[in-house]
Design a protein around this motif. Structure first.
Motif, PDB file in Angstrom:
ATOM      1  N   ALA A 123      11.195  -2.011  11.075  1.00 47.07           N
ATOM      2  CA  ALA A 123      10.767  -1.409   9.795  1.00 47.07           C
ATOM      3  C   ALA A 123       9.231  -1.344   9.761  1.00 47.07           C
ATOM      4  N   ARG A 124       8.714  -0.348   9.065  1.00 53.09           N
ATOM      5  CA  ARG A 124       7.257  -0.157   9.030  1.00 53.09           C
ATOM      6  C   ARG A 124       6.526  -1.400   8.521  1.00 53.09           C
ATOM      7  N   GLY A 125       7.114  -1.990   7.463  1.00 54.14           N
ATOM      8  CA  GLY A 125       6.489  -3.168   6.871  1.00 54.14           C
ATOM      9  C   GLY A 125       6.481  -4.352   7.832  1.00 54.14           C
ATOM     10  N   VAL A 126       7.586  -4.524   8.539  1.00 52.93           N
ATOM     11  CA  VAL A 126       7.681  -5.642   9.492  1.00 52.93           C
ATOM     12  C   VAL A 126       6.687  -5.442  10.638  1.00 52.93           C
ATOM     13  N   MET A 127       6.584  -4.198  11.106  1.00 46.97           N
ATOM     14  CA  MET A 127       5.632  -3.906  12.193  1.00 46.97           C
ATOM     15  C   MET A 127       4.202  -4.235  11.746  1.00 46.97           C
TER      16      MET A 127
ATOM     17  N   ALA B 195      -4.179   4.849  -7.022  1.00 45.48           N
ATOM     18  CA  ALA B 195      -4.525   3.435  -7.243  1.00 45.48           C
ATOM     19  C   ALA B 195      -4.603   2.691  -5.915  1.00 45.48           C
ATOM     20  N   SER B 196      -3.649   2.951  -5.021  1.00 48.00           N
ATOM     21  CA  SER B 196      -3.654   2.273  -3.721  1.00 48.00           C
ATOM     22  C   SER B 196      -4.903   2.624  -2.934  1.00 48.00           C
ATOM     23  N   MET B 197      -5.207   3.928  -2.871  1.00 49.71           N
ATOM     24  CA  MET B 197      -6.367   4.363  -2.086  1.00 49.71           C
ATOM     25  C   MET B 197      -7.658   3.783  -2.658  1.00 49.71           C
ATOM     26  N   GLU B 198      -7.784   3.849  -4.000  1.00 50.73           N
ATOM     27  CA  GLU B 198      -9.040   3.401  -4.611  1.00 50.73           C
ATOM     28  C   GLU B 198      -9.216   1.901  -4.488  1.00 50.73           C
ATOM     29  N   SER B 199      -8.113   1.156  -4.663  1.00 53.57           N
ATOM     30  CA  SER B 199      -8.310  -0.300  -4.549  1.00 53.57           C
ATOM     31  C   SER B 199      -8.557  -0.715  -3.100  1.00 53.57           C
ATOM     32  N   LEU B 200      -7.976  -0.002  -2.149  1.00 52.90           N
ATOM     33  CA  LEU B 200      -8.269  -0.316  -0.742  1.00 52.90           C
ATOM     34  C   LEU B 200      -9.744  -0.025  -0.442  1.00 52.90           C
TER      35      LEU B 200
ATOM     36  N   PHE C 110       0.843  -1.200   0.000  1.00 55.20           N
ATOM     37  CA  PHE C 110       0.000   0.000   0.000  1.00 55.20           C
ATOM     38  C   PHE C 110       0.879   1.251   0.000  1.00 55.20           C
ATOM     39  N   ASP C 111       0.602   2.121  -0.955  1.00 47.00           N
ATOM     40  CA  ASP C 111       1.356   3.365  -1.058  1.00 47.00           C
ATOM     41  C   ASP C 111       0.357   4.517  -0.993  1.00 47.00           C
ATOM     42  N   ARG C 112       0.311   5.187   0.154  1.00 47.12           N
ATOM     43  CA  ARG C 112      -0.786   6.160   0.332  1.00 47.12           C
ATOM     44  C   ARG C 112      -0.645   7.385  -0.555  1.00 47.12           C
TER      45      ARG C 112
ATOM     46  N   PRO D 144       2.298  -1.751   4.259  1.00 50.55           N
ATOM     47  CA  PRO D 144       2.747  -0.627   3.422  1.00 50.55           C
ATOM     48  C   PRO D 144       3.872  -1.055   2.478  1.00 50.55           C
ATOM     49  N   ILE D 145       4.088  -0.260   1.475  1.00 50.16           N
ATOM     50  CA  ILE D 145       5.247  -0.471   0.616  1.00 50.16           C
ATOM     51  C   ILE D 145       6.492  -0.146   1.458  1.00 50.16           C
ATOM     52  N   ASP D 146       7.487  -1.008   1.384  1.00 49.50           N
ATOM     53  CA  ASP D 146       8.662  -0.815   2.239  1.00 49.50           C
ATOM     54  C   ASP D 146       9.869  -1.470   1.539  1.00 49.50           C
ATOM     55  N   THR D 147      10.863  -0.674   1.220  1.00 52.89           N
ATOM     56  CA  THR D 147      12.023  -1.188   0.475  1.00 52.89           C
ATOM     57  C   THR D 147      12.819  -2.223   1.281  1.00 52.89           C
ATOM     58  N   LYS D 148      12.579  -2.273   2.566  1.00 50.52           N
ATOM     59  CA  LYS D 148      13.320  -3.225   3.417  1.00 50.52           C
ATOM     60  C   LYS D 148      13.039  -4.684   3.013  1.00 50.52           C
ATOM     61  N   PHE D 149      11.860  -4.949   2.417  1.00 48.51           N
ATOM     62  CA  PHE D 149      11.568  -6.328   2.022  1.00 48.51           C
ATOM     63  C   PHE D 149      12.510  -6.780   0.906  1.00 48.51           C
TER      64      PHE D 149
END
Ligand SMILES: Nc1ncnc2c1ncn2[C@@H]1O[C@H](COP(=O)(O)OP(=O)(O)OP(=O)(O)O)[C@@H](O)[C@H]1O
Ligand SMILES: [Mg+2]
Length: 270
Positions: A239-243, A195-200, A189-191, A217-222
């Motif tokens: 990381a935000r994604g891990v949390m 596209a992210s908002m509408e598909s959510l 998810f990229d706020r 969320p989208i997170d480059t750490k992955f």
């Protein structure tokens, strides 16, 4: 032993990332975890530095042994991931030929389920990563699990894949053979994007009952974690994604009980 399958009939939506990250988080909680790669491309296998072109024993061996009517000792097929408590049953590229073989041999739909049945005391959790296409491997993965996790990338084209897998699920449930619960997990998810908002919003309108209330969320750490061959939870625990995956796991575990809700509350209070 709890068996969760991670599937969507669309590629690149975060299935393998969800499998690796949830497995890493479960292992961190001292759970004994097995991850199974049923994708002939072997992304999960490659993630942990094994080569699906050359691996000797794999998910494929389970099916070969079934065709030859021999018992399959799972222990000899497992790979160590380098993470304590986390084992991998790898994929091999030969899995591409399995659908053709399955059409010539009866009773191939329950090979994974029957194998895991024999190892029910060895693992607390089994997570099965699926290919993006419907075939004998996805059928096996769905037949083996009690819970299906459907990662859905929050972008326009991803909704089609969700519809496909939900149709597959309806087919399986209507066949009367198996009943399973599922959870839709919005990913990448990229706020900042419409596209992210509408598909959510679309997911919330159409699937509110089966939708996880949050998103990954989208997170480059992955991507960084995959290049280092470790679950992101091991390298970037904050990381935000891990949390977000940690909150997803809490959600899954809170619903992961055979007791009715009222009894759980009583058990917790006691
Ligand atoms: N939340 C995220 N933020 C940023 N990148 C992500 C995220 N989730 C996954 N990715 C990246 O997106 C790519 C696709 O993810 P992944 O391999 O998990 O998808 P998949 O559904 O398993 O794909 P396939 O259908 O090809 O097996 C990978 O490079 C991964 O690192
Ligand atoms: Mg994958």
């Amino acid at each position: 032993m709890k068996i969760w399958t991670i599937a969507n009939q669309k590629g690149g939506v975060g299935k393998t990332t969800t499998t690796v990250t949830l497995a890493g988080l479960l292992a961190e909680q001292q759970q004994r975890v097995l991850i199974i790669d049923t994708d002939p491309h072997g992304s999960l296998t490659s993630y942990f530095s094994f080569n699906p072109d050359t691996v000797e024993e794999s998910v494929y061996s389970l099916f070969q042994k079934k065709i030859q009517d021999r018992r399959a000792p799972l222990a000899s097929m497992l790979c160590r991931t380098g993470v304590d408590g986390l084992d991998l049953l790898p994929a091999s590229t030969s899995l591409v030929s399995l659908d053709r073989q399955a059409s010539m041999n009866q009773g191939m739909g329950l090979v994974i389920k029957d194998t895991l049945e024999q190892y029910r005391n060895h693992y607390d959790y089994v997570l099965i990563d699926c290919p993006p296409t419907l075939g004998i491997l996805m059928v096996n993965a769905l037949a083996a699990c009690k819970k299906l996790i459907i990662p859905v990338q929050t972008e326009y084209l991803a909704i089609k894949g969700l519809e496909r897998i939900l149709n597959t699920l309806t087919m399986i449930v209507n066949s009367g053979k198996h009943n399973l619960d599922y959870l839709i997990v919005p990913t990448m998810f990229d706020r900042r994007t419409r596209a992210s908002m509408e598909s959510l919003n679309h997911l919330r309108e159409q699937h509110s009952e089966k939708l996880w209330s949050e998103h990954i969320p989208i997170d480059t750490k992955f991507r960084e974690a995959s290049s280092k061959r470790k679950p992101a939870s091991c390298l970037y625990p904050d990381a935000r994604g891990v949390m977000a995956y940690r909150r997803l796991l809490d959600w899954l575990l809170s619903g992961d009980t055979d007791l009715p809700f009222s009894q759980v509350e009583i058990a917790k209070a006691g």
